[in-house]
Design a protein around this motif. Sequence first.
Motif, PDB file in Angstrom:
ATOM      1  N   GLY A  65       2.904 123.473 122.289  1.00  0.00           N
ATOM      2  CA  GLY A  65       3.509 123.913 123.533  1.00  0.00           C
ATOM      3  C   GLY A  65       4.638 124.899 123.352  1.00  0.00           C
ATOM      4  N   ARG A  66       5.128 125.053 122.121  1.00  0.00           N
ATOM      5  CA  ARG A  66       6.216 125.997 121.856  1.00  0.00           C
ATOM      6  C   ARG A  66       5.773 127.163 120.979  1.00  0.00           C
ATOM      7  N   PHE A  67       4.886 126.899 120.042  1.00  0.00           N
ATOM      8  CA  PHE A  67       4.414 127.925 119.105  1.00  0.00           C
ATOM      9  C   PHE A  67       2.971 128.294 119.438  1.00  0.00           C
ATOM     10  N   THR A  68       2.639 129.559 119.215  1.00  0.00           N
ATOM     11  CA  THR A  68       1.272 130.030 119.400  1.00  0.00           C
ATOM     12  C   THR A  68       0.859 130.874 118.209  1.00  0.00           C
ATOM     13  N   ILE A  69      -0.246 130.496 117.585  1.00  0.00           N
ATOM     14  CA  ILE A  69      -0.764 131.252 116.450  1.00  0.00           C
ATOM     15  C   ILE A  69      -1.899 132.148 116.926  1.00  0.00           C
ATOM     16  N   SER A  70      -1.973 133.343 116.365  1.00  0.00           N
ATOM     17  CA  SER A  70      -3.043 134.274 116.702  1.00  0.00           C
ATOM     18  C   SER A  70      -3.398 135.085 115.460  1.00  0.00           C
ATOM     19  N   ARG A  71      -4.552 135.708 115.479  1.00  0.00           N
ATOM     20  CA  ARG A  71      -4.959 136.534 114.338  1.00  0.00           C
ATOM     21  C   ARG A  71      -5.794 137.707 114.806  1.00  0.00           C
ATOM     22  N   ASP A  72      -5.810 138.719 113.956  1.00  0.00           N
ATOM     23  CA  ASP A  72      -6.643 139.900 114.177  1.00  0.00           C
ATOM     24  C   ASP A  72      -7.564 139.995 112.970  1.00  0.00           C
ATOM     25  N   ASN A  73      -8.810 139.632 113.154  1.00  0.00           N
ATOM     26  CA  ASN A  73      -9.745 139.616 112.031  1.00  0.00           C
ATOM     27  C   ASN A  73      -9.992 141.010 111.458  1.00  0.00           C
ATOM     28  N   ALA A  74      -9.957 142.004 112.298  1.00  0.00           N
ATOM     29  CA  ALA A  74     -10.204 143.368 111.832  1.00  0.00           C
ATOM     30  C   ALA A  74      -9.071 143.870 110.936  1.00  0.00           C
ATOM     31  N   LYS A  75      -7.859 143.394 111.196  1.00  0.00           N
ATOM     32  CA  LYS A  75      -6.684 143.859 110.433  1.00  0.00           C
ATOM     33  C   LYS A  75      -6.224 142.849 109.395  1.00  0.00           C
ATOM     34  N   ASN A  76      -6.872 141.701 109.332  1.00  0.00           N
ATOM     35  CA  ASN A  76      -6.458 140.632 108.391  1.00  0.00           C
ATOM     36  C   ASN A  76      -4.999 140.246 108.587  1.00  0.00           C
ATOM     37  N   THR A  77      -4.630 140.063 109.823  1.00  0.00           N
ATOM     38  CA  THR A  77      -3.257 139.671 110.136  1.00  0.00           C
ATOM     39  C   THR A  77      -3.238 138.365 110.920  1.00  0.00           C
ATOM     40  N   VAL A  78      -2.146 137.658 110.782  1.00  0.00           N
ATOM     41  CA  VAL A  78      -1.913 136.434 111.545  1.00  0.00           C
ATOM     42  C   VAL A  78      -0.474 136.459 112.033  1.00  0.00           C
ATOM     43  N   SER A  79      -0.263 135.977 113.237  1.00  0.00           N
ATOM     44  CA  SER A  79       1.070 135.964 113.828  1.00  0.00           C
ATOM     45  C   SER A  79       1.400 134.571 114.357  1.00  0.00           C
ATOM     46  N   LEU A  80       2.680 134.320 114.471  1.00  0.00           N
ATOM     47  CA  LEU A  80       3.150 133.049 115.023  1.00  0.00           C
ATOM     48  C   LEU A  80       4.255 133.357 116.019  1.00  0.00           C
ATOM     49  N   GLN A  81       3.962 133.149 117.289  1.00  0.00           N
ATOM     50  CA  GLN A  81       4.966 133.312 118.327  1.00  0.00           C
ATOM     51  C   GLN A  81       5.680 131.976 118.506  1.00  0.00           C
ATOM     52  N   MET A  82       6.980 131.992 118.298  1.00  0.00           N
ATOM     53  CA  MET A  82       7.765 130.764 118.357  1.00  0.00           C
ATOM     54  C   MET A  82       8.748 130.851 119.522  1.00  0.00           C
ATOM     55  N   ASN A  83       8.603 129.967 120.477  1.00  0.00           N
ATOM     56  CA  ASN A  83       9.478 129.915 121.646  1.00  0.00           C
ATOM     57  C   ASN A  83      10.247 128.598 121.663  1.00  0.00           C
ATOM     58  N   SER A  84      11.303 128.592 122.445  1.00  0.00           N
ATOM     59  CA  SER A  84      12.120 127.375 122.594  1.00  0.00           C
ATOM     60  C   SER A  84      12.486 126.795 121.234  1.00  0.00           C
ATOM     61  N   LEU A  85      12.965 127.639 120.368  1.00  0.00           N
ATOM     62  CA  LEU A  85      13.265 127.211 119.005  1.00  0.00           C
ATOM     63  C   LEU A  85      14.398 126.191 118.975  1.00  0.00           C
ATOM     64  N   LYS A  86      14.294 125.263 118.020  1.00  0.00           N
ATOM     65  CA  LYS A  86      15.268 124.195 117.852  1.00  0.00           C
ATOM     66  C   LYS A  86      15.867 124.278 116.449  1.00  0.00           C
ATOM     67  N   PRO A  87      17.045 123.708 116.257  1.00  0.00           N
ATOM     68  CA  PRO A  87      17.637 123.725 114.908  1.00  0.00           C
ATOM     69  C   PRO A  87      16.705 123.100 113.865  1.00  0.00           C
ATOM     70  N   GLU A  88      15.922 122.126 114.254  1.00  0.00           N
ATOM     71  CA  GLU A  88      15.011 121.493 113.296  1.00  0.00           C
ATOM     72  C   GLU A  88      13.831 122.377 112.912  1.00  0.00           C
ATOM     73  N   ASP A  89      13.699 123.523 113.546  1.00  0.00           N
ATOM     74  CA  ASP A  89      12.686 124.499 113.138  1.00  0.00           C
ATOM     75  C   ASP A  89      13.176 125.369 111.984  1.00  0.00           C
ATOM     76  N   THR A  90      14.429 125.216 111.618  1.00  0.00           N
ATOM     77  CA  THR A  90      14.989 125.995 110.515  1.00  0.00           C
ATOM     78  C   THR A  90      14.263 125.689 109.218  1.00  0.00           C
ATOM     79  N   ALA A  91      13.756 126.739 108.584  1.00  0.00           N
ATOM     80  CA  ALA A  91      12.976 126.567 107.350  1.00  0.00           C
ATOM     81  C   ALA A  91      12.561 127.937 106.832  1.00  0.00           C
ATOM     82  N   VAL A  92      12.021 127.939 105.654  1.00  0.00           N
ATOM     83  CA  VAL A  92      11.313 129.126 105.152  1.00  0.00           C
ATOM     84  C   VAL A  92       9.863 128.986 105.602  1.00  0.00           C
ATOM     85  N   TYR A  93       9.359 130.008 106.257  1.00  0.00           N
ATOM     86  CA  TYR A  93       8.001 129.981 106.786  1.00  0.00           C
ATOM     87  C   TYR A  93       7.091 130.798 105.868  1.00  0.00           C
ATOM     88  N   TYR A  94       5.990 130.182 105.481  1.00  0.00           N
ATOM     89  CA  TYR A  94       5.044 130.797 104.549  1.00  0.00           C
ATOM     90  C   TYR A  94       3.707 131.058 105.241  1.00  0.00           C
TER      91      TYR A  94
END
Length: 121
Positions: A65-94
Amino acid sequence: QVQLVESGGGFLQAGGSLRLSCAASGNIFSISVMGWYRQAPGKQRELVATISSLYNTNYQDSVKGRFTISRDNAKNTVSLQMNSLKPEDTAVYYCNAVLRLSAWSDPVAYWGRGTQVTVSS
């Protein structure tokens, strides 16, 4: 040689939004699953979200409900839209991609170097 390069990390206040992107490059035949994982200090790396080549998605319960993942197969890309971020979301994202280098090779998981996301309260 395959490379996964992330971008979009940063520092922001709770309630804000951030978009992470990852581009896979190199001698890639196909990519099955792409995803995002994160690791906070002193904790194990954990799954955040994944998306298949057919766009089936899977999320960790805490980000539904807060994050949305998407990808573009033609470009070999993936994205992560992060909304309503919380302090507990603090991290290194891989970024992660399970891919084949040829039609005859076994799938192998590749990782990006990570991008820091820091959310202040």
